[in-house]
Design a protein around this motif. Sequence first.
Motif, mmCIF file in Angstrom:
data_model
loop_
_atom_site.group_PDB
_atom_site.id
_atom_site.type_symbol
_atom_site.label_atom_id
_atom_site.label_comp_id
_atom_site.label_asym_id
_atom_site.label_seq_id
_atom_site.Cartn_x
_atom_site.Cartn_y
_atom_site.Cartn_z
ATOM 1 N N ILE A 20 54.926 33.139 44.759
ATOM 2 C CA ILE A 20 53.948 33.667 43.731
ATOM 3 C C ILE A 20 53.590 35.171 44.489
ATOM 4 O O ILE A 20 53.095 35.244 45.216
ATOM 5 N N ASP A 21 53.655 36.026 43.547
ATOM 6 C CA ASP A 21 53.540 37.412 43.761
ATOM 7 C C ASP A 21 52.177 38.104 43.279
ATOM 8 O O ASP A 21 51.834 38.956 43.715
ATOM 9 N N ILE A 22 51.989 37.775 42.065
ATOM 10 C CA ILE A 22 50.904 38.108 41.324
ATOM 11 C C ILE A 22 49.821 36.727 40.741
ATOM 12 O O ILE A 22 50.466 35.883 40.240
ATOM 13 N N TYR A 23 48.707 36.684 40.897
ATOM 14 C CA TYR A 23 47.843 35.884 40.434
ATOM 15 C C TYR A 23 47.028 36.442 39.193
ATOM 16 O O TYR A 23 46.447 37.499 39.270
ATOM 17 N N ALA A 24 47.031 35.757 37.944
ATOM 18 C CA ALA A 24 46.491 36.098 36.937
ATOM 19 C C ALA A 24 45.787 35.221 36.103
ATOM 20 O O ALA A 24 46.114 33.749 36.170
ATOM 21 N N VAL A 25 44.708 35.628 35.472
ATOM 22 C CA VAL A 25 43.960 34.645 34.649
ATOM 23 C C VAL A 25 43.774 35.220 33.203
ATOM 24 O O VAL A 25 43.616 36.364 32.944
ATOM 25 N N GLN A 26 43.759 34.274 32.159
ATOM 26 C CA GLN A 26 43.698 34.737 30.905
ATOM 27 C C GLN A 26 42.189 34.436 30.458
ATOM 28 O O GLN A 26 41.758 33.398 30.677
ATOM 29 N N CYS A 27 41.693 35.601 29.689
ATOM 30 C CA CYS A 27 40.258 35.447 29.234
ATOM 31 C C CYS A 27 40.173 34.577 28.253
ATOM 32 O O CYS A 27 41.098 34.614 27.314
ATOM 33 N N VAL A 28 39.055 33.785 28.140
ATOM 34 C CA VAL A 28 39.129 32.589 26.890
ATOM 35 C C VAL A 28 38.660 33.526 25.598
ATOM 36 O O VAL A 28 38.751 32.861 24.655
ATOM 37 N N LYS A 29 37.843 34.617 25.684
ATOM 38 C CA LYS A 29 37.522 35.384 24.560
ATOM 39 C C LYS A 29 38.591 36.064 24.151
ATOM 40 O O LYS A 29 38.711 36.143 22.770
ATOM 41 N N CYS A 30 39.416 37.127 24.780
ATOM 42 C CA CYS A 30 40.108 37.816 24.078
ATOM 43 C C CYS A 30 41.672 37.774 24.512
ATOM 44 O O CYS A 30 42.587 38.446 23.868
ATOM 45 N N ASN A 31 41.947 36.669 25.220
ATOM 46 C CA ASN A 31 43.368 36.513 25.612
ATOM 47 C C ASN A 31 44.034 37.307 26.361
ATOM 48 O O ASN A 31 45.391 37.441 26.483
ATOM 49 N N LYS A 32 43.374 38.288 26.913
ATOM 50 C CA LYS A 32 44.186 39.223 27.829
ATOM 51 C C LYS A 32 44.147 38.871 29.331
ATOM 52 O O LYS A 32 43.416 37.883 29.821
ATOM 53 N N TRP A 33 45.330 39.182 29.792
ATOM 54 C CA TRP A 33 45.570 38.831 31.426
ATOM 55 C C TRP A 33 44.901 39.578 32.243
ATOM 56 O O TRP A 33 44.898 40.960 32.181
ATOM 57 N N ARG A 34 44.152 38.961 33.085
ATOM 58 C CA ARG A 34 43.457 39.841 34.333
ATOM 59 C C ARG A 34 44.274 39.470 35.487
ATOM 60 O O ARG A 34 44.156 38.349 36.132
ATOM 61 N N VAL A 35 44.479 40.596 36.418
ATOM 62 C CA VAL A 35 45.169 40.093 37.712
ATOM 63 C C VAL A 35 43.894 39.938 38.840
ATOM 64 O O VAL A 35 42.673 40.351 38.699
ATOM 65 N N ILE A 36 44.086 38.884 39.512
ATOM 66 C CA ILE A 36 43.110 38.388 40.464
ATOM 67 C C ILE A 36 43.735 38.893 41.755
ATOM 68 O O ILE A 36 44.838 38.486 41.998
ATOM 69 N N ASP A 37 43.078 39.746 42.581
ATOM 70 C CA ASP A 37 43.481 40.231 43.868
ATOM 71 C C ASP A 37 43.774 39.301 45.275
ATOM 72 O O ASP A 37 44.949 39.713 45.752
ATOM 73 N N MET A 38 43.046 38.332 45.155
ATOM 74 C CA MET A 38 43.180 37.230 46.274
ATOM 75 C C MET A 38 43.385 36.139 45.769
ATOM 76 O O MET A 38 42.910 35.578 44.931
ATOM 77 N N GLU A 39 44.356 35.330 46.590
ATOM 78 C CA GLU A 39 44.879 33.967 46.373
ATOM 79 C C GLU A 39 43.373 32.988 46.255
ATOM 80 O O GLU A 39 43.373 32.049 45.393
ATOM 81 N N GLU A 40 42.821 33.396 47.291
ATOM 82 C CA GLU A 40 41.383 32.542 47.508
ATOM 83 C C GLU A 40 40.524 32.624 46.124
ATOM 84 O O GLU A 40 39.928 31.577 45.736
ATOM 85 N N GLU A 41 40.214 33.873 45.699
ATOM 86 C CA GLU A 41 39.588 34.125 44.419
ATOM 87 C C GLU A 41 40.062 33.292 43.397
ATOM 88 O O GLU A 41 39.464 32.899 42.547
ATOM 89 N N TYR A 42 41.601 33.413 43.043
ATOM 90 C CA TYR A 42 42.261 32.806 42.293
ATOM 91 C C TYR A 42 41.938 31.287 42.257
ATOM 92 O O TYR A 42 41.719 30.535 40.973
ATOM 93 N N GLU A 43 42.131 30.764 43.414
ATOM 94 C CA GLU A 43 41.741 29.190 43.583
ATOM 95 C C GLU A 43 40.252 29.082 43.106
ATOM 96 O O GLU A 43 40.263 27.582 42.421
ATOM 97 N N GLU A 44 39.247 29.740 43.239
ATOM 98 C CA GLU A 44 37.980 29.496 42.944
ATOM 99 C C GLU A 44 37.879 29.385 41.557
ATOM 100 O O GLU A 44 37.359 28.676 41.047
#
Length: 180
Positions: A20-44
Amino acid sequence: MKDDNQENPKSSSKIVSGSIDIYAVQCVKCNKWRVIDMEEEYEEIRSKFTEEPYVCSKKPGISCHNPPDIDYDASRTWVIDKPDIPKTPEGFKRSLVLRKDFSKLDAYYISPSGRKMRTLAEVAAFLKANPELKGVSVDDFSFHCPKVVEDTIPEYAEKKMPTSGSASKKMKITKDGEKH
């Protein structure tokens, strides 16, 4: 929630052994994708997604009015994680490896001592043999794998073709669409 870059599998900034080279999360309000810088933050974020859905404002200085950090398209292979998978225990590493045919990812954990574990039974045996790992439970591990988004699988990926027997043949599809 995660994506796997696909442009050139040999390039160091692209897929490296299906990593995996990029971790991203989709906002539940606007459906835009936000990159998460650290794997640990993504897992949280992933571990609490149902009880604390992600919104753009959780990223400092960002709101739903800002453009997305990354656009969902077929320029990379995307994989979508299940919500609420437990955060990897401290000292362990959760590894996801994309299969050559892009059919799925395989999950395994690497222990603090470097042992690779592929099943909950192996994790349980490791924890039993290492009682000094207090506070770590089998419930802290999940072998659920993200789902590969089919419309982002590259054309050059090896596709498994079903056959009449139990074996399967591989077919390579080149960038020009030719089947081999």
